[in-house]
Design a protein around this motif. Sequence first.
Motif, PDB file in Angstrom:
ATOM      1  N   GLU A   1       0.922  -1.406   0.137  1.00  0.00           N
ATOM      2  CA  GLU A   1       0.016  -0.012   0.085  1.00  0.00           C
ATOM      3  C   GLU A   1       0.944   1.370  -0.083  1.00  0.00           C
ATOM      4  OE1 GLU A   1      -0.598  -2.543   2.255  1.00  0.00           O
ATOM      5  OE2 GLU A   1      -2.292  -3.508   1.452  1.00  0.00           O
ATOM      6  N   SER A   2       2.230   1.225  -0.163  1.00  0.00           N
ATOM      7  CA  SER A   2       3.229   2.454   0.327  1.00  0.00           C
ATOM      8  C   SER A   2       2.905   3.385  -1.047  1.00  0.00           C
ATOM      9  CB  SER A   2       4.586   1.992   0.294  1.00  0.00           C
ATOM     10  OG  SER A   2       4.685   1.302   1.571  1.00  0.00           O
ATOM     11  N   GLY A   3       2.549   2.685  -1.976  1.00  0.00           N
ATOM     12  CA  GLY A   3       2.402   3.416  -3.490  1.00  0.00           C
ATOM     13  C   GLY A   3       1.396   4.496  -3.647  1.00  0.00           C
ATOM     14  N   GLN A   4       0.217   4.027  -2.620  1.00  0.00           N
ATOM     15  CA  GLN A   4      -0.859   5.044  -2.427  1.00  0.00           C
ATOM     16  C   GLN A   4      -0.334   6.387  -1.762  1.00  0.00           C
ATOM     17  OE1 GLN A   4      -4.617   3.162  -0.763  1.00  0.00           O
ATOM     18  NE2 GLN A   4      -3.647   1.153  -1.524  1.00  0.00           N
ATOM     19  N   VAL A   5       0.436   5.998  -0.734  1.00  0.00           N
ATOM     20  CA  VAL A   5       0.881   7.278   0.003  1.00  0.00           C
ATOM     21  C   VAL A   5       1.808   8.153  -0.740  1.00  0.00           C
ATOM     22  CG1 VAL A   5       2.146   7.687   2.107  1.00  0.00           C
ATOM     23  CG2 VAL A   5       0.725   5.630   2.305  1.00  0.00           C
ATOM     24  N   ILE A   6       2.973   7.416  -1.461  1.00  0.00           N
ATOM     25  CA  ILE A   6       3.768   8.118  -2.444  1.00  0.00           C
ATOM     26  C   ILE A   6       2.998   8.757  -3.676  1.00  0.00           C
ATOM     27  CG2 ILE A   6       5.565   7.733  -4.259  1.00  0.00           C
ATOM     28  CD1 ILE A   6       6.330   5.241  -2.209  1.00  0.00           C
ATOM     29  N   GLU A   7       2.077   8.322  -4.168  1.00  0.00           N
ATOM     30  CA  GLU A   7       1.097   8.989  -5.202  1.00  0.00           C
ATOM     31  C   GLU A   7       0.630  10.269  -4.590  1.00  0.00           C
ATOM     32  OE1 GLU A   7      -2.077   6.578  -6.933  1.00  0.00           O
ATOM     33  OE2 GLU A   7      -0.632   4.968  -7.411  1.00  0.00           O
ATOM     34  N   LYS A   8      -0.104  10.118  -3.588  1.00  0.00           N
ATOM     35  CA  LYS A   8      -0.755  11.345  -2.951  1.00  0.00           C
ATOM     36  C   LYS A   8       0.359  12.522  -2.588  1.00  0.00           C
ATOM     37  CE  LYS A   8      -4.616  11.428  -1.911  1.00  0.00           C
ATOM     38  NZ  LYS A   8      -5.741  11.727  -2.494  1.00  0.00           N
TER      39      LYS A   8
ATOM     40  N   GLY B   1      14.151  20.517   7.217  1.00  0.00           N
ATOM     41  CA  GLY B   1      13.480  21.808   6.876  1.00  0.00           C
ATOM     42  C   GLY B   1      11.949  21.230   6.318  1.00  0.00           C
ATOM     43  N   VAL B   2      11.547  19.934   6.570  1.00  0.00           N
ATOM     44  CA  VAL B   2      10.195  19.524   5.916  1.00  0.00           C
ATOM     45  C   VAL B   2       8.961  20.362   6.525  1.00  0.00           C
ATOM     46  CG1 VAL B   2       8.688  17.598   5.941  1.00  0.00           C
ATOM     47  CG2 VAL B   2      11.120  17.401   5.470  1.00  0.00           C
ATOM     48  N   ASP B   3       8.021  20.730   5.595  1.00  0.00           N
ATOM     49  CA  ASP B   3       6.717  21.497   5.892  1.00  0.00           C
ATOM     50  C   ASP B   3       5.445  20.621   5.588  1.00  0.00           C
ATOM     51  OD1 ASP B   3       7.167  21.739   3.193  1.00  0.00           O
ATOM     52  OD2 ASP B   3       7.265  24.066   3.341  1.00  0.00           O
ATOM     53  N   LEU B   4       5.685  19.378   5.241  1.00  0.00           N
ATOM     54  CA  LEU B   4       4.475  18.607   5.176  1.00  0.00           C
ATOM     55  C   LEU B   4       4.938  17.133   5.249  1.00  0.00           C
ATOM     56  CD1 LEU B   4       1.499  17.747   4.660  1.00  0.00           C
ATOM     57  CD2 LEU B   4       2.163  17.846   2.172  1.00  0.00           C
ATOM     58  N   ILE B   5       4.600  16.153   6.247  1.00  0.00           N
ATOM     59  CA  ILE B   5       4.761  14.862   6.250  1.00  0.00           C
ATOM     60  C   ILE B   5       3.414  14.002   5.793  1.00  0.00           C
ATOM     61  CG2 ILE B   5       5.457  12.809   7.797  1.00  0.00           C
ATOM     62  CD1 ILE B   5       6.434  15.055   9.832  1.00  0.00           C
ATOM     63  N   VAL B   6       3.773  13.042   4.779  1.00  0.00           N
ATOM     64  CA  VAL B   6       2.618  12.323   4.444  1.00  0.00           C
ATOM     65  C   VAL B   6       2.889  10.967   4.972  1.00  0.00           C
ATOM     66  CG1 VAL B   6       1.405  11.398   2.230  1.00  0.00           C
ATOM     67  CG2 VAL B   6       2.566  13.753   2.421  1.00  0.00           C
ATOM     68  N   VAL B   7       1.845  10.428   5.487  1.00  0.00           N
ATOM     69  CA  VAL B   7       1.847   9.039   6.107  1.00  0.00           C
ATOM     70  C   VAL B   7       0.533   8.441   5.652  1.00  0.00           C
ATOM     71  CG1 VAL B   7       3.045   9.686   8.314  1.00  0.00           C
ATOM     72  CG2 VAL B   7       0.625   9.810   8.516  1.00  0.00           C
ATOM     73  N   GLY B   8       0.405   6.907   5.781  1.00  0.00           N
ATOM     74  CA  GLY B   8      -0.695   6.272   5.569  1.00  0.00           C
ATOM     75  C   GLY B   8      -1.568   5.972   6.824  1.00  0.00           C
ATOM     76  N   SER B   9      -2.766   5.895   6.596  1.00  0.00           N
ATOM     77  CA  SER B   9      -3.888   5.339   7.600  1.00  0.00           C
ATOM     78  C   SER B   9      -4.595   4.207   7.026  1.00  0.00           C
ATOM     79  CB  SER B   9      -4.695   6.571   8.115  1.00  0.00           C
ATOM     80  OG  SER B   9      -5.597   6.707   7.010  1.00  0.00           O
TER      81      SER B   9
ATOM     82  N   CYS C   1       5.209  20.408  11.940  1.00  0.00           N
ATOM     83  CA  CYS C   1       4.641  20.955  10.617  1.00  0.00           C
ATOM     84  C   CYS C   1       3.367  20.129   9.886  1.00  0.00           C
ATOM     85  CB  CYS C   1       5.597  20.409   9.516  1.00  0.00           C
ATOM     86  SG  CYS C   1       5.879  18.826   9.274  1.00  0.00           S
ATOM     87  N   ASP C   2       2.767  20.457   8.896  1.00  0.00           N
ATOM     88  CA  ASP C   2       1.658  19.599   8.523  1.00  0.00           C
ATOM     89  C   ASP C   2       1.930  18.192   8.550  1.00  0.00           C
ATOM     90  OD1 ASP C   2       0.358  22.282   8.748  1.00  0.00           O
ATOM     91  OD2 ASP C   2       0.422  22.604   6.580  1.00  0.00           O
ATOM     92  N   VAL C   3       0.579  17.526   8.548  1.00  0.00           N
ATOM     93  CA  VAL C   3       0.624  16.080   8.485  1.00  0.00           C
ATOM     94  C   VAL C   3      -0.464  15.765   7.766  1.00  0.00           C
ATOM     95  CG1 VAL C   3       0.775  13.878   9.435  1.00  0.00           C
ATOM     96  CG2 VAL C   3       2.058  15.597  10.644  1.00  0.00           C
ATOM     97  N   LEU C   4      -0.350  14.948   6.668  1.00  0.00           N
ATOM     98  CA  LEU C   4      -1.390  14.551   5.694  1.00  0.00           C
ATOM     99  C   LEU C   4      -1.359  12.919   6.183  1.00  0.00           C
ATOM    100  CD1 LEU C   4      -3.680  14.730   3.779  1.00  0.00           C
ATOM    101  CD2 LEU C   4      -1.781  14.203   1.966  1.00  0.00           C
ATOM    102  N   ALA C   5      -2.698  12.347   6.468  1.00  0.00           N
ATOM    103  CA  ALA C   5      -2.629  10.854   6.620  1.00  0.00           C
ATOM    104  C   ALA C   5      -3.599  10.508   5.422  1.00  0.00           C
ATOM    105  CB  ALA C   5      -3.411  10.470   7.986  1.00  0.00           C
ATOM    106  N   VAL C   6      -3.184   9.844   4.716  1.00  0.00           N
ATOM    107  CA  VAL C   6      -3.555   9.251   3.539  1.00  0.00           C
ATOM    108  C   VAL C   6      -4.336   7.888   3.723  1.00  0.00           C
ATOM    109  CG1 VAL C   6      -3.229   8.345   1.036  1.00  0.00           C
ATOM    110  CG2 VAL C   6      -1.966  10.143   2.031  1.00  0.00           C
ATOM    111  N   ARG C   7      -5.671   7.938   3.501  1.00  0.00           N
ATOM    112  CA  ARG C   7      -6.299   6.593   3.904  1.00  0.00           C
ATOM    113  C   ARG C   7      -6.056   5.441   2.876  1.00  0.00           C
ATOM    114  NH1 ARG C   7     -11.737   5.819   6.671  1.00  0.00           N
ATOM    115  NH2 ARG C   7     -12.356   3.596   6.118  1.00  0.00           N
TER     116      ARG C   7
END
Length: 146
Positions: free
Chosen positions: A16-23, A104-112, A135-141
Motif C-alpha cells: 500500500e506504500s504506493g498509495q501514500v507516495i502517489e498522494k 526543513g520539511v513542511d509536510l509529512i505524508v503518512v498512511g492510515s 509541521c503539517d501532517v497528511l494521513a492518506v487513507r
Amino acid sequence: MSQYKHVLIAVDLTDESGQVIEKGKAIAERNGANISLIHALEPLGFAYGGDIPMDLTTIQEQLEQHAKAKLADLAAPLNIPQEQQHILVGVPDSEIHRMAKDQGVDLIVVGSHGRHGLSLLLGSTSTGVLHGAKCDVLAVRIQKDK
C-alpha cells in the motif's frame, strides 16, 4: 492553502506504500516542492526487549539492506535521487520527526488504515507522527482494494 517546499513521505514498505507516495507526489508537484522518502526500522533489540542472548547485528544489517532496496524500487518511478531516500533505525515516529526538523520539511505524508478510533484509524506510528510534528501532517487513507 500553504505552499509546501519540502514533502517527506513516510512509508512502511508494504504494497500500500504506493498509495501514500502517489498522494505525496501529487502535492509536491502542485507546490514545486522537493520530495524525500523515509522508512524507519525499529532496532531488533526493541522488538525482543533486548533479552536475546545473541548478536543481532548481521540480521539488522540485512533488514536495512532489504529496506533500502525496497525503498529504491518505490523511488525509481518518481526519479527521487538516492540522497533523498532515507532508511533510519530507531523509534519510527521519533525518527520521522527528527528527519522533518533536520531537513526543513513542511509536510509529512503518512498512511492510515481506516480502523476505529484515532490510534486505530492512523496506526500507532501515524498517530505518533501526528501528535509530535512541528509541521503539517497528511494521513492518506489506505484503500485495500487498490
